[in-house]
Design an enzyme around this catalytic site. Structure first.
Site, mmCIF file in Angstrom:
data_model
loop_
_atom_site.group_PDB
_atom_site.id
_atom_site.type_symbol
_atom_site.label_atom_id
_atom_site.label_comp_id
_atom_site.label_asym_id
_atom_site.label_seq_id
_atom_site.Cartn_x
_atom_site.Cartn_y
_atom_site.Cartn_z
ATOM 1 C CE LYS A 15 0.905 0.110 2.743
ATOM 2 N NZ LYS A 15 0.504 -1.154 2.060
ATOM 3 C CD GLU A 39 -7.990 13.129 -1.348
ATOM 4 O OE1 GLU A 39 -9.236 13.164 -1.148
ATOM 5 O OE2 GLU A 39 -7.611 14.235 -1.739
ATOM 6 C CB CYS A 65 -13.702 7.010 -2.615
ATOM 7 S SG CYS A 65 -12.753 8.034 -3.963
ATOM 8 C CD GLU A 105 -16.131 4.064 1.502
ATOM 9 O OE1 GLU A 105 -15.392 3.817 2.141
ATOM 10 O OE2 GLU A 105 -15.947 4.654 0.517
HETATM 11 P P1 NAD Z 1 -7.528 0.529 3.238
HETATM 12 O O1 NAD Z 1 -7.797 2.159 4.296
HETATM 13 O O2 NAD Z 1 -7.795 -0.696 3.860
HETATM 14 O O3 NAD Z 1 -6.142 0.688 2.916
HETATM 15 C C1 NAD Z 1 -5.514 1.662 2.163
HETATM 16 C C2 NAD Z 1 -4.041 1.520 2.140
HETATM 17 O O4 NAD Z 1 -3.510 1.866 3.586
HETATM 18 C C3 NAD Z 1 -3.502 0.454 1.788
HETATM 19 O O5 NAD Z 1 -2.233 0.481 1.048
HETATM 20 C C4 NAD Z 1 -3.275 -0.617 3.076
HETATM 21 O O6 NAD Z 1 -2.319 -1.552 2.999
HETATM 22 C C5 NAD Z 1 -2.629 0.521 3.895
HETATM 23 N N1 NAD Z 1 -2.720 0.365 5.212
HETATM 24 C C6 NAD Z 1 -3.547 -0.369 6.080
HETATM 25 N N2 NAD Z 1 -3.414 -0.445 7.378
HETATM 26 C C7 NAD Z 1 -2.194 0.425 7.441
HETATM 27 C C8 NAD Z 1 -1.397 0.840 8.417
HETATM 28 N N3 NAD Z 1 -1.656 0.435 9.816
HETATM 29 N N4 NAD Z 1 -0.434 1.633 8.266
HETATM 30 C C9 NAD Z 1 -0.083 2.076 7.024
HETATM 31 N N5 NAD Z 1 -0.728 1.697 6.151
HETATM 32 C C10 NAD Z 1 -2.002 0.908 6.359
HETATM 33 O O7 NAD Z 1 -8.402 0.828 1.960
HETATM 34 P P2 NAD Z 1 -8.669 0.072 0.806
HETATM 35 O O8 NAD Z 1 -9.584 -1.021 1.495
HETATM 36 O O9 NAD Z 1 -7.514 -0.449 0.205
HETATM 37 O O10 NAD Z 1 -9.327 1.036 -0.057
HETATM 38 C C11 NAD Z 1 -10.835 1.498 -0.106
HETATM 39 C C12 NAD Z 1 -11.003 2.605 0.852
HETATM 40 O O11 NAD Z 1 -10.246 3.689 0.099
HETATM 41 C C13 NAD Z 1 -12.417 3.130 0.856
HETATM 42 O O12 NAD Z 1 -12.812 3.704 2.022
HETATM 43 C C14 NAD Z 1 -12.533 4.328 -0.293
HETATM 44 O O13 NAD Z 1 -13.525 5.129 -0.020
HETATM 45 C C15 NAD Z 1 -11.185 4.958 0.055
HETATM 46 N N6 NAD Z 1 -10.747 5.429 -1.255
HETATM 47 C C16 NAD Z 1 -10.457 7.082 -0.944
HETATM 48 C C17 NAD Z 1 -10.401 7.857 -2.169
HETATM 49 C C18 NAD Z 1 -10.227 9.400 -1.933
HETATM 50 O O14 NAD Z 1 -9.531 9.769 -2.817
HETATM 51 N N7 NAD Z 1 -10.714 9.966 -1.204
HETATM 52 C C19 NAD Z 1 -10.103 7.211 -3.389
HETATM 53 C C20 NAD Z 1 -9.889 5.696 -3.364
HETATM 54 C C21 NAD Z 1 -10.329 5.087 -2.305
#
Ligand code: NAD
Length: 489
Positions: free
Chosen positions: A183, A260, A294, A393
């Protein structure tokens, strides 16, 4: 750059399909704010079908036991992606706002090349090993330790490096013998549907082995995916808040949860460092992809004894950073991914000012860019280590500078965070820098500009930055179960 080969459909049970409701949603270019196309908007029912297909493919086909066939299919996918990289590149730039230069590296090309490593590690893996004969209750037994796939893996990815993160989950999960429901993030669907298209058209992947479900509102279909008892594991990359929600949902069926999450990494410049190199690296880090990474060090810890000198170099370097149209190869940063993220970042900048940090560069929307979700490269000095902009963040091009007294003080400030993803340290003495690196509670550290990123390098977080590792041998093992089998001698 013209957009061709766009795939609006999802991949469910081997078929490229529209949403059962027929619903589509718009994909928006964050650099122009224009609608560039559409993609299927799945319902919970579509997600249910994808889970059922993945379960069936795992339980009823030889996918999980036929390593040679898996290798063939994944090599087909890699070949297809490599052949289509110039079709995919403009799509990634358009939907992510990613600078062109980055697509020649980690946003696209590097991870297509790196697929060879993940395919190779599975092929060379020690799937079974024998233990010495043991005697327990008078029964002498031979024992085998056997590694097996976990089962159905839910892969959930964010929008910042979407294609790379999709590939980083799909390839090791499939090579380990799992089946997958991916997803992707709502803002960056084509970075996933393009993979689905090639998987369906150019590989022998059996129906149900890889499913890709796009949805505008993730909570609805996401909760179906992470709560379903047919799913054995959730491999999630995204924010810490959503990661905690997913861990709670998975608890009911005791799923394996691999997270992650976010970061607030610190870069420490010691007083004997090569300031030019260290500070240029810090500015480049926070501006690359507009700070939407991140692991980017967004706190910069500077020695009090060289503070004024450092700030001057930093401010100059940040003012010279090239940004704007992401299709221009010279631009290091493009826009933020959407209007919501831009407002969030601007909100943090206001908070930084309100809490007493000294704004040296940027701090708003660039005047020369009327369209697009851009924010100026922004530099704050004299940031309190406990201020909001030093603890939370921001996910934008905002660098928070904090002065320190000595090495112990720098280590204390760097570790004073709920996150523990990455970090950096610079010093004229490698031994001194290494000693500091070992004391920082994070999953990766860069010393004197060393680059830790790579297919063979485990990446992940301590503390609230996550559980588990992506990439490397450790990353591959995340997708495996361990079984012990004993039989009498
Ligand atoms: P997010 O947590 O809002 O979304 C991530 C994913 O989760 C998306 O696909 C989103 O649609 C999905 N999602 C949201 N609610 C959900 C639910 N209830 N059930 C299942 N899936 C759901 O994050 P974002 O805004 O897309 O990305 C930014 C964040 O990602 C930042 O916090 C960043 O640090 C983190 N990130 C971490 C890494 C790592 O490897 N540690 C890498 C890249 C980004």
């Amino acid at each position: 750059m013209s957009l061709t080969g766009i795939e609006e459909r999802m991949l469910i049970d081997g078929q490229l399909v529209k949403a059962s409701s027929g619903r589509l949603y718009d994909n928006i270019n964050p650099a122009t704010e224009e609608v560039i196309g559409q993609v299927a908007d799945a319902s919970p029912g579509d997600m249910d079908r994808a889970i059922a297909a993945a379960r069936r493919a795992f339980d009823e086909t030889s996918w999980s036991t036929d390593l040679a066939f898996r290798k063939k299919c994944l090599e087909q996918l890699q070949t297809a992606l490599a052949a289509e990289r110039e079709t995919l590149r403009p799509q990634i730039i358009a939907e992510v706002g990613a600078p062109l230069a980055l697509t020649y590296a980690v946003q696209q090309d590097t991870c297509i090349n790196d697929m060879s490593w993940d395919i190779g590690v599975a092929a060379d893996f020690e799937w079974e090993r024998d233990l010495p004969v043991s005697d327990f209750f008078g029964i002498k037994s031979r024992k085998k330790v056997v590694h097996e796939p976990v089962g159905v893996v839910a892969a959930i990815t964010p929008w910042n490096f979407p294609f790379m993160l999709n590939v980083s989950k799909i390839v090791p999960a499939l090579m380990a013998g799992n089946t997958v429901v991916l997803k992707p993030a709502p803002d960056t669907p084509w970075s996933a549907t393009f993979i689905g298209k090639l998987a369906a058209e150019k590989t022998d992947l059996p129906p149900g082995v890889l499913n890709i479900v796009t949805a505008q509102h993730p909570a609805e279909v996401g909760d179906v995916l992470t709560g379903d008892p047919r799913v054995d594991m959730v491999s999630f990359t995204g924010s810490t808040a959503v990661g905690k929600h997913i861990a709670r949902r998975g608890a009911d069926t005791v799923k394996r949860i691999f997270l992650e999450l976010g970061g607030k990494s610190a870069s420490i410049v010691l007083d004997d460092a090569d300031l030019g190199a260290a500070l240029a690296g810090a500015v480049m880090g926070v501006c690359t992809h507009a700070g939407q990474g991140c692991a980017i060090p967004t706190r910069l810890l500077l020695p009090r004894s060289r503070y004024a000198e450092c700030l001057e170099i930093l401010a100059d370097s940040m003012r010279k950073t090239k940004y704007g149209d992401p299709t221009n190869i010279e631009n290091l940063m493009g826009p933020l991914v959407n209007a919501r993220q831009r407002e969030r970042v601007l909100g943090y900048i206001e908070k930084g000012k309100a809490e007493g940090a000294r704004l040296l560069v940027g701090g708003g929307r660039p005047k020369h860019l009327e369209k697009g979700y851009f924010v100026e490269p922004t530099l704050f000095a004299d940031v309190d280590p406990h201020a909001t902009i030093a603890q939370e963040e921001i996910f934008g091009p905002v660098l928070a500078v904090i002065p320190f007294e000595d090495d112990d003080d720098a280590v204390r400030i760097a570790n004073d965070s709920r996150y523990g993803l990455s970090g950096a340290v610079s010093s004229g003495s490698l031994d001194r820098a290494m000693a500091v690196a070992r004391r920082i509670r994070t999953g990766t550290m860069s010393v004197n500009g060393g680059m830790w990123f790579g297919a063979d390098t485990p990446f992940g977080g301590y503390k609230e930055s996550g559980i588990g590792r992506e990439h490397g041998l450790e990353g591959f093992r995340e997708y495996l179960q361990t079984k012990a089998i004993a039989y009498p001698v």
